[in-house]
Scaffold this active site. Sequence first.
Site, PDB file in Angstrom:
ATOM      1  N   ASP A  37      16.004 -19.249  22.250  1.00 10.42           N
ATOM      2  CA  ASP A  37      15.859 -20.175  23.377  1.00 10.42           C
ATOM      3  C   ASP A  37      16.526 -19.548  24.591  1.00 10.42           C
ATOM      4  O   ASP A  37      17.443 -18.736  24.460  1.00 10.42           O
ATOM      5  CB  ASP A  37      16.497 -21.535  23.076  1.00 10.42           C
ATOM      6  CG  ASP A  37      15.840 -22.662  23.866  1.00 10.42           C
ATOM      7  OD1 ASP A  37      16.021 -22.710  25.107  1.00 10.42           O
ATOM      8  OD2 ASP A  37      15.135 -23.489  23.263  1.00 10.42           O
ATOM      9  N   ASP A  63      14.917 -14.961  27.309  1.00 12.57           N
ATOM     10  CA  ASP A  63      13.666 -15.405  27.914  1.00 12.57           C
ATOM     11  C   ASP A  63      12.517 -14.835  27.093  1.00 12.57           C
ATOM     12  O   ASP A  63      12.266 -13.637  27.098  1.00 12.57           O
ATOM     13  CB  ASP A  63      13.616 -14.906  29.368  1.00 12.57           C
ATOM     14  CG  ASP A  63      12.284 -15.178  30.048  1.00 12.57           C
ATOM     15  OD1 ASP A  63      11.426 -15.864  29.468  1.00 12.57           O
ATOM     16  OD2 ASP A  63      12.116 -14.687  31.183  1.00 12.57           O
ATOM     17  N   ASN A  90       6.755 -21.837  19.712  1.00 16.61           N
ATOM     18  CA  ASN A  90       6.935 -23.188  20.238  1.00 16.61           C
ATOM     19  C   ASN A  90       7.295 -23.238  21.718  1.00 16.61           C
ATOM     20  O   ASN A  90       6.931 -24.194  22.399  1.00 16.61           O
ATOM     21  CB  ASN A  90       8.039 -23.893  19.441  1.00 16.61           C
ATOM     22  CG  ASN A  90       8.526 -25.145  20.137  1.00 16.61           C
ATOM     23  OD1 ASN A  90       7.844 -26.152  20.208  1.00 16.61           O
ATOM     24  ND2 ASN A  90       9.745 -25.088  20.679  1.00 16.61           N
ATOM     25  N   TYR A 156      -1.202 -26.602  32.877  1.00 12.76           N
ATOM     26  CA  TYR A 156      -0.781 -27.034  31.544  1.00 12.76           C
ATOM     27  C   TYR A 156      -2.003 -27.179  30.638  1.00 12.76           C
ATOM     28  O   TYR A 156      -2.015 -26.690  29.496  1.00 12.76           O
ATOM     29  CB  TYR A 156      -0.010 -28.349  31.615  1.00 12.76           C
ATOM     30  CG  TYR A 156       0.605 -28.739  30.293  1.00 12.76           C
ATOM     31  CD1 TYR A 156       1.740 -28.085  29.821  1.00 12.76           C
ATOM     32  CD2 TYR A 156       0.055 -29.744  29.510  1.00 12.76           C
ATOM     33  CE1 TYR A 156       2.307 -28.418  28.601  1.00 12.76           C
ATOM     34  CE2 TYR A 156       0.613 -30.090  28.288  1.00 12.76           C
ATOM     35  CZ  TYR A 156       1.740 -29.423  27.832  1.00 12.76           C
ATOM     36  OH  TYR A 156       2.287 -29.751  26.618  1.00 12.76           O
ATOM     37  N   LYS A 160      -2.757 -24.556  27.383  1.00 14.73           N
ATOM     38  CA  LYS A 160      -2.809 -25.133  26.042  1.00 14.73           C
ATOM     39  C   LYS A 160      -4.199 -24.969  25.419  1.00 14.73           C
ATOM     40  O   LYS A 160      -4.321 -24.737  24.211  1.00 14.73           O
ATOM     41  CB  LYS A 160      -2.393 -26.602  26.083  1.00 14.73           C
ATOM     42  CG  LYS A 160      -0.922 -26.814  26.400  1.00 14.73           C
ATOM     43  CD  LYS A 160      -0.027 -26.114  25.375  1.00 14.73           C
ATOM     44  CE  LYS A 160       1.441 -26.357  25.611  1.00 14.73           C
ATOM     45  NZ  LYS A 160       2.291 -25.671  24.597  1.00 14.73           N
TER      46      LYS A 160
END
Length: 279
Positions: A37, A63, A90, A156, A160
Site C-alpha cells: 500500500d 506506489d 486490488n 473510473y 474498470k
Amino acid sequence: MKEFKDKVIVVTGGARGIGRAIAVEGAKRGMNVVLNDIDGEQLPKTCEEINAMGVKCVMQVADITIYENIQALLQLTLDTFGHVDILVNNAGCAVSGAIWKLPKQDIDWITELNFLSHIYGMHLFIPQMIKQGTPCEIINVESTAGLITGSTATMYLCTKAAGVSASESVYMAMKANNYPINVHCLVPAYVKTTIHLADLHRPERYAMNDDPYYTSEEYKAGQVRSERGVMSGIPDWYVGECVFTAIEDEKFYIFTHPESQVAAVPRIQRLASGINPQP
C-alpha cells in the site's frame, strides 16, 4: 483451490477496505500474507493485526503504479516465502469529472492505478506461477462500474471496464494453455471503504496543484456523490468472504451485490440490438 493453510497471498492496496478484508480472510484460513500500500501510516497496523492472527505477514510501502515497485513486491514475496499462490490486484482510486475538464494528471493517475497496475501485476506474477506449476489464483478487483456506462466519472468507468475485459482475456488464455491458474473478476457495487478519500494518498507526482478544477463545483459535487455512495455500501468483510467462496467454487465473476447483474443487462441488450447509448 480448496486448501489455503500455509499458502501465500499477495494483496495490493491492502492497508484498508477491500484489500484488507481479503487479506484478513486469507489469514483466517491460515495463509501467509504479503501486503502492499502507499499508505505508510495504516499499512503497518494492518500487517501487525494479521501477524497477531498466527500467520506471517510482511509489507511493502510503495506506489504500485510504478512497474519496478511491482517487481520488488514479487521479489519480497519470493525472498520471504519462496512462492506465491494468490495475487490480488486490488489497489485503485476513484476520480470523478467530465473528461474535458479533468486535469491530465488525474487521467494518468487513475489509468495507472486502476488498470496498468493490475496489468503489470499479472505480467510479472504469472510467469512465476507458471514456473511453479502449482494451482494459483488471481483476483482482479474491478467494479460494477466496469459493466455499465454513465455520463459521469468517465475515467473510473472506462478503467474498470478495461479491467473486466483484461480479466476475461487472461482467464481464457490460462485455460487455452492448460495452466493451473484461475482468474477471477470481482465486480462489487458500493462497499464501505475509504476510496472516496483517495486524494489523501495520491503519489507525489500527481499531487493536487492549482488547477481550477480542484476548487470547482463539479469537483466538490463528485466528492459528495462518492462519499454518499460509499457510505451506503455493504461492509468490506463480506467482500472478503465472497472472494474465498468464489475461489473454492471456481467462479470467474464475483458478484457481491445481486443488483449488479441486473444493472448490466440494459447495456448488453443495447449492444446486441445496435441501440445508441442511453443517458
